[in-house]
Design an enzyme around this catalytic site. Structure first.
Site, PDB file in Angstrom:
ATOM      1  N   GLU A  33       0.081 -56.482  14.681  1.00  0.00           N
ATOM      2  CA  GLU A  33       0.888 -57.710  14.581  1.00  0.00           C
ATOM      3  C   GLU A  33       0.624 -58.570  15.816  1.00  0.00           C
ATOM      4  OE1 GLU A  33       2.887 -59.360  12.253  1.00  0.00           O
ATOM      5  OE2 GLU A  33       2.726 -60.795  13.891  1.00  0.00           O
ATOM      6  N   GLY A  39       7.391 -61.097  10.385  1.00  0.00           N
ATOM      7  CA  GLY A  39       6.636 -62.239   9.858  1.00  0.00           C
ATOM      8  C   GLY A  39       7.488 -63.474   9.647  1.00  0.00           C
ATOM      9  N   GLY A 175       7.739 -84.471   2.601  1.00  0.00           N
ATOM     10  CA  GLY A 175       7.588 -83.428   1.581  1.00  0.00           C
ATOM     11  C   GLY A 175       8.904 -83.148   0.866  1.00  0.00           C
ATOM     12  N   GLY A 176       8.974 -83.559  -0.392  1.00  0.00           N
ATOM     13  CA  GLY A 176      10.213 -83.382  -1.163  1.00  0.00           C
ATOM     14  C   GLY A 176      10.122 -82.170  -2.057  1.00  0.00           C
ATOM     15  N   ASP A 306       1.507 -63.616   0.892  1.00  0.00           N
ATOM     16  CA  ASP A 306       1.138 -65.036   0.747  1.00  0.00           C
ATOM     17  C   ASP A 306      -0.361 -65.290   0.869  1.00  0.00           C
ATOM     18  OD1 ASP A 306       3.850 -65.438   0.552  1.00  0.00           O
ATOM     19  OD2 ASP A 306       3.979 -66.907   2.184  1.00  0.00           O
ATOM     20  N   HIS A 439      35.102 -62.313 -16.756  1.00  0.00           N
ATOM     21  CA  HIS A 439      35.647 -63.661 -16.624  1.00  0.00           C
ATOM     22  C   HIS A 439      36.472 -63.743 -15.344  1.00  0.00           C
ATOM     23  CE1 HIS A 439      37.499 -67.468 -17.623  1.00  0.00           C
ATOM     24  NE2 HIS A 439      38.663 -66.935 -17.278  1.00  0.00           N
TER      25      HIS A 439
HETATM   26  C1  LIG Z   1      11.173 -72.312   5.893  1.00  0.00           C
HETATM   27  C2  LIG Z   1      10.854 -71.203   4.932  1.00  0.00           C
HETATM   28  C3  LIG Z   1      11.858 -70.681   4.129  1.00  0.00           C
HETATM   29  C4  LIG Z   1      11.558 -69.655   3.234  1.00  0.00           C
HETATM   30  N1  LIG Z   1      12.560 -69.172   2.444  1.00  0.00           N
HETATM   31  C5  LIG Z   1      12.289 -68.187   1.547  1.00  0.00           C
HETATM   32  C6  LIG Z   1      13.317 -67.661   0.728  1.00  0.00           C
HETATM   33  O1  LIG Z   1      14.469 -68.077   0.792  1.00  0.00           O
HETATM   34  N2  LIG Z   1      12.991 -66.671  -0.146  1.00  0.00           N
HETATM   35  C7  LIG Z   1      11.718 -66.183  -0.243  1.00  0.00           C
HETATM   36  O2  LIG Z   1      11.470 -65.286  -1.055  1.00  0.00           O
HETATM   37  N3  LIG Z   1      10.725 -66.672   0.528  1.00  0.00           N
HETATM   38  C8  LIG Z   1      10.981 -67.656   1.411  1.00  0.00           C
HETATM   39  N4  LIG Z   1       9.976 -68.137   2.213  1.00  0.00           N
HETATM   40  C9  LIG Z   1       8.620 -67.574   2.057  1.00  0.00           C
HETATM   41  C10 LIG Z   1       8.502 -66.244   2.782  1.00  0.00           C
HETATM   42  O3  LIG Z   1       8.833 -66.379   4.139  1.00  0.00           O
HETATM   43  C11 LIG Z   1       7.053 -65.746   2.643  1.00  0.00           C
HETATM   44  O4  LIG Z   1       6.673 -65.789   1.299  1.00  0.00           O
HETATM   45  C12 LIG Z   1       6.926 -64.314   3.153  1.00  0.00           C
HETATM   46  O5  LIG Z   1       7.291 -64.223   4.516  1.00  0.00           O
HETATM   47  C13 LIG Z   1       5.485 -63.847   2.950  1.00  0.00           C
HETATM   48  O6  LIG Z   1       5.342 -62.575   3.495  1.00  0.00           O
HETATM   49  P1  LIG Z   1       3.919 -62.062   3.967  1.00  0.00           P
HETATM   50  O7  LIG Z   1       4.108 -60.637   4.303  1.00  0.00           O
HETATM   51  O8  LIG Z   1       2.890 -62.411   2.971  1.00  0.00           O
HETATM   52  O9  LIG Z   1       3.554 -62.923   5.269  1.00  0.00           O
HETATM   53  P2  LIG Z   1       4.334 -63.195   6.614  1.00  0.00           P
HETATM   54  O10 LIG Z   1       5.775 -62.909   6.491  1.00  0.00           O
HETATM   55  O11 LIG Z   1       3.948 -64.555   7.044  1.00  0.00           O
HETATM   56  O12 LIG Z   1       3.743 -62.116   7.635  1.00  0.00           O
HETATM   57  C14 LIG Z   1       2.405 -62.151   8.057  1.00  0.00           C
HETATM   58  C15 LIG Z   1       2.312 -61.541   9.442  1.00  0.00           C
HETATM   59  O13 LIG Z   1       0.938 -61.381   9.793  1.00  0.00           O
HETATM   60  C16 LIG Z   1       0.771 -61.688  11.166  1.00  0.00           C
HETATM   61  N5  LIG Z   1      -0.654 -62.039  11.371  1.00  0.00           N
HETATM   62  C17 LIG Z   1      -1.320 -63.092  10.835  1.00  0.00           C
HETATM   63  N6  LIG Z   1      -2.618 -63.051  11.189  1.00  0.00           N
HETATM   64  C18 LIG Z   1      -2.772 -61.959  11.970  1.00  0.00           C
HETATM   65  C19 LIG Z   1      -3.877 -61.393  12.649  1.00  0.00           C
HETATM   66  N7  LIG Z   1      -5.108 -61.909  12.546  1.00  0.00           N
HETATM   67  N8  LIG Z   1      -3.681 -60.280  13.391  1.00  0.00           N
HETATM   68  C20 LIG Z   1      -2.450 -59.700  13.473  1.00  0.00           C
HETATM   69  N9  LIG Z   1      -1.372 -60.212  12.846  1.00  0.00           N
HETATM   70  C21 LIG Z   1      -1.532 -61.313  12.093  1.00  0.00           C
HETATM   71  C22 LIG Z   1       1.722 -62.830  11.378  1.00  0.00           C
HETATM   72  O14 LIG Z   1       2.059 -62.983  12.746  1.00  0.00           O
HETATM   73  C23 LIG Z   1       2.923 -62.415  10.515  1.00  0.00           C
HETATM   74  O15 LIG Z   1       3.850 -61.671  11.271  1.00  0.00           O
HETATM   75  C24 LIG Z   1      10.247 -69.147   3.139  1.00  0.00           C
HETATM   76  C25 LIG Z   1       9.235 -69.655   3.958  1.00  0.00           C
HETATM   77  C26 LIG Z   1       9.526 -70.676   4.845  1.00  0.00           C
HETATM   78  C27 LIG Z   1       8.434 -71.215   5.720  1.00  0.00           C
END
Ligand SMILES: Cc1cc2nc3c(=O)[nH]c(=O)nc-3n(C[C@H](O)[C@H](O)[C@H](O)COP(=O)(O)OP(=O)(O)OC[C@H]3O[C@@H](n4cnc5c(N)ncnc54)[C@H](O)[C@@H]3O)c2cc1C
Length: 456
Positions: A33, A39, A175-176, A306, A439
């Site tokens: 990490e 994340g 961005g809406g 993601d 209800h």
């Molecule tokens: C403002 C906002 C609100 C959100 N609200 C919601 C919600 O209400 N409900 C919902 O379901 N989703 C929500 N999301 C989306 C959600 O946060 C993401 O879909 C989710 O965190 C994705 O998880 P992930 O494990 O794919 O990636 P992440 O959580 O982004 O984790 C990836 C990790 O990899 C690490 N990393 C990246 N590259 C490297 C590297 N080369 N070496 C070592 N480490 C690395 C990063 O530091 C990070 O910690 C929201 C997103 C945002 C921006």
């Protein structure tokens, strides 16, 4: 070079859970990490935003005291205290994730930025690690497009704004869509003037037009200015302020903002990962190409969350972990295509969605049944004094299966699961005919909604 049975890059929403399963199976795991464990969701996404949404809701309800028969006096917002509450929730979430990882018997958390050197070797700030299985869970970050003047002014992304301790005088949200609208409403409720600038001709264009229109009406009802069809977005400094240009016309007056939030989309963190050295392919937008079981084209390398472009939510990232773990460790054949799309937009009232929109259902060429009910005809919503929005469902007239639903209304994010579970269980619309829901709830209207299904 140190050897492990598995390497996980990124401790976001899929990595730690996968590390736990692999560790329980007796495999040695390095999880790398580069920033905060947990994340995006824990540190700059779901958790802080939902904490801030809760503060905004409490403030809004206090301001509506007269509707409920009380006066709390003038409501004063302490942005430092609002931010401190969200920060504590972040810190606790992160610590919980760190403790979880450190309690795993065969897992080592390595801090630093990981890069592939080959399909089986990863380097982390000079240290080389090797494993026959590598799982990429690197997530994404906010896109800041190359709009005119964007590099001349301070621009906030979700990462910056969740750490803001001051109330913007005028926040312009570019961005809406899902992320932008949550921030727009919460900052309006905190007391900022807010303008949403959207390039398309309506908000959240992925949704049906009646959903977009109702969301717009809810936000405009709170005196948020919505500017759709903004064709020439650009920025310029104006003293301490930022001028935001939204119109191509020569004499168009810019919006004068104190703060600008960029919320026009996300991009995967795949550009600095050395994917070429591993032979892992990405698509035109940088998302890692995976098959239905989340395997990349390189044997022994998977991509979850993601960064694979197959989901953009915490629950989809977590489900990616479940799919990979079930296939690798339980001998199952789970696939992403088995997953029903479901999500919520956490404005108040929330918009919850599952399956197809009505537009998508119409395009599918099926014979359709529709049903729609305003929240003003939902007893619980009336009693709570929260009657904005509607619930609607679209079904296949021949298979009698629900194709999709939207609940824009109080508790919609919870109530939608009644429909989501029926769809997952592949049940017909008659299934709930003899259900006796509690209800008064929002969910109690779901059977009625289904029984009212009819051709349009
Ligand atoms: C403002 C906002 C609100 C959100 N609200 C919601 C919600 O209400 N409900 C919902 O379901 N989703 C929500 N999301 C989306 C959600 O946060 C993401 O879909 C989710 O965190 C994705 O998880 P992930 O494990 O794919 O990636 P992440 O959580 O982004 O984790 C990836 C990790 O990899 C690490 N990393 C990246 N590259 C490297 C590297 N080369 N070496 C070592 N480490 C690395 C990063 O530091 C990070 O910690 C929201 C997103 C945002 C921006």
């Amino acid at each position: 070079m140190r050897s492990f049975d598995a390497i996980i890059i990124g401790a976001g929403q899929a990595g730690p859970a996968l590390a736990g399963r692999l560790s329980d199976a007796g495999l040695s795991v390095a999880i790398i990490e580069r920033h905060h464990v947990g994340g995006t969701c824990v540190n700059t996404g779901c958790r802080p935003t939902k904490a801030l949404v809760a503060s905004a809701y409490a403030i809004h309800t206090a301001q509506r005291g007269a509707d409920y028969g009380f006066s709390a006096g003038p409501v004063e917002v302490d942005m430092k205290a609002v931010a401190a509450r969200a920060e504590k929730i972040i810190r606790d979430g992160r610590a919980g994730n760190e403790n979880w990882l450190s309690g795993m018997a065969n897992v080592e958390l390595i801090r630093g930025h990981a890069r592939f050197e080959s399909p089986i070797v990863v380097s982390v700030d000079g240290e080389r690690l090797t494993a026959p299985r590598i799982f990429i869970n690197v997530g994404g970050r906010a896109v800041v497009p190359d709009m005119p003047g964007v590099d001349q002014v301070p621009i906030l992304t979700n990462t910056d704004i969740v750490a803001l301790h001051v109330l913007p005088r005028h926040l312009v949200v570019i961005g809406g869509s899902y992320i932008g609208l949550e921030f727009a409403q919460m900052y309006r409720r905190f007391g900022a003037e807010v303008t949403v600038v959207e390039r398309m001709d309506r908000l959240i264009t992925r949704e049906d037009p009646d959903v977009s229109d109702a969301v717009r009406q809810i936000l405009e009802g709170e005196a948020i200015t919505i500017r759709t069809g903004a064709d020439c977005i650009g920025f310029a400094r104006s003293g301490a302020d930022i001028e935001v240009r939204v119109d191509c016309a020569e004499d168009a007056r810019p919006i004068v903002a104190s703060h600008v939030l960029m919320a026009v989309g996300r991009r995967p963190n795949t550009d600095d990962l050395g994917l070429g050295a591993a032979g892992v392919a990405v698509d035109g937008r940088g998302y890692i190409t995976v098959d239905d079981r989340l395997e990349t084209g390189v044997p022994g390398i998977w991509a979850l969350g993601d960064c694979n472009g197959r989901g953009a939510f915490t629950h989809t990232a977590y489900n990616d972990f479940e799919i990979v773990a079930a296939n690798l460790l339980d001998g199952e054949d789970r696939r992403v295509s088995q997953r029903l799309p479901g999500y919520a937009l956490y404005i108040d009232p929330p918009l919850a969605r599952v399956g197809m929109t009505e537009a998508e259902a119409a395009k599918s060429g099926r014979r359709l049944l529709h049903s729609k009910r305003p929240m003003s005809h939902v007893g619980r919503a009336v009693e709570k004094g929260e009657t904005q929005g509607f619930m609607k469902v679209v079904a296949d007239a021949d298979t009698r299966r629900i194709l999709g639903a939207a609940i824009l209304g109080t508790s919609g994010d919870e109530a939608i699961h009644g429909i989501l579970d029926m769809m997952n269980a592949d049940q017909t619309i008659e299934t709930l005919r003899w259900a006796v829901p509690i209800h008064p709830t929002v969910s109690e209207l779901i059977p009625t909604l289904l029984l009212d299904l009819a051709p349009q």
